[in-house]
Design a protein around this motif. Sequence first.
Motif: not given
Lengths: 141, 102
Positions: A29-34, A38-43
């Motif tokens: 679960n921790t890896c999936l959350n990471q 990574e995909k989100v990349r907020p400004e």
Amino acid sequence: MIFIKMFQKLPQFSGKVPLEHWVSRIAVNTCLNQIQSEKVRPEIRHADLSEDEVAVIENLAVSSDELAPDKRFASRQLVEHLLKALKPAERLVIDLLYLQGRTVAEIKKVTGWSAALVKVRAFRARQKMKQQLERISAEEN
Amino acid sequence: MSNVDPKLDRLLRSAVQGGDDHSPAAPFGFDTRVVALWRVSRIGNGNGLARLVRRVAFAAMTLIVIASAAALYEANQERDADEAYGNEFAIADSAIQSEVFR
């Protein structure tokens, strides 16, 4: 990170399943959350930065001298913030090339990318970091 | 590195030195929270680790009791054997003496 989560969730362990299964579930679960984060990349927003980081940006804008030694940690934090907004591959190339001081040949060997790809990714990453810096500076003014 | 924007170049150079200066520390109160969680879990007895420790301690205690009983039993056996030998020697001695005096 997985062990910290394990400690935090320890009271939730019911004992109905073996401990190994429970730990491996937390790890997955921790890896999936990471990967998800990574995909989100907020400004980065100006308000997200500390006072020291803002001072570094001001210093970069008004002076062309090297940053003072007491601003080194803040500049490191600022770079970490800027890196978070990059794609993982771009982040890796900036980390290896500028923060760890590796050569293009070494990065080529480590990553398996061609020298041209390393340079292109580094160029794009620098452009994005520059734009982020300019945007934050503009937000400040 | 030469085609890096001057501002970014200065920032990256400073960041490289900043990474060496600072050693990462645990967040504030982290150790306290970990210890508190550990205590709670110990009181609750709800996790596998506490059960495992209890089982190991119980097994060790059982082993110690069995080993002590065996050692005591062995010591008693040896003492009985010594006493038996002692009686035989006394009988033989008295028989020899009575034969000599006769």
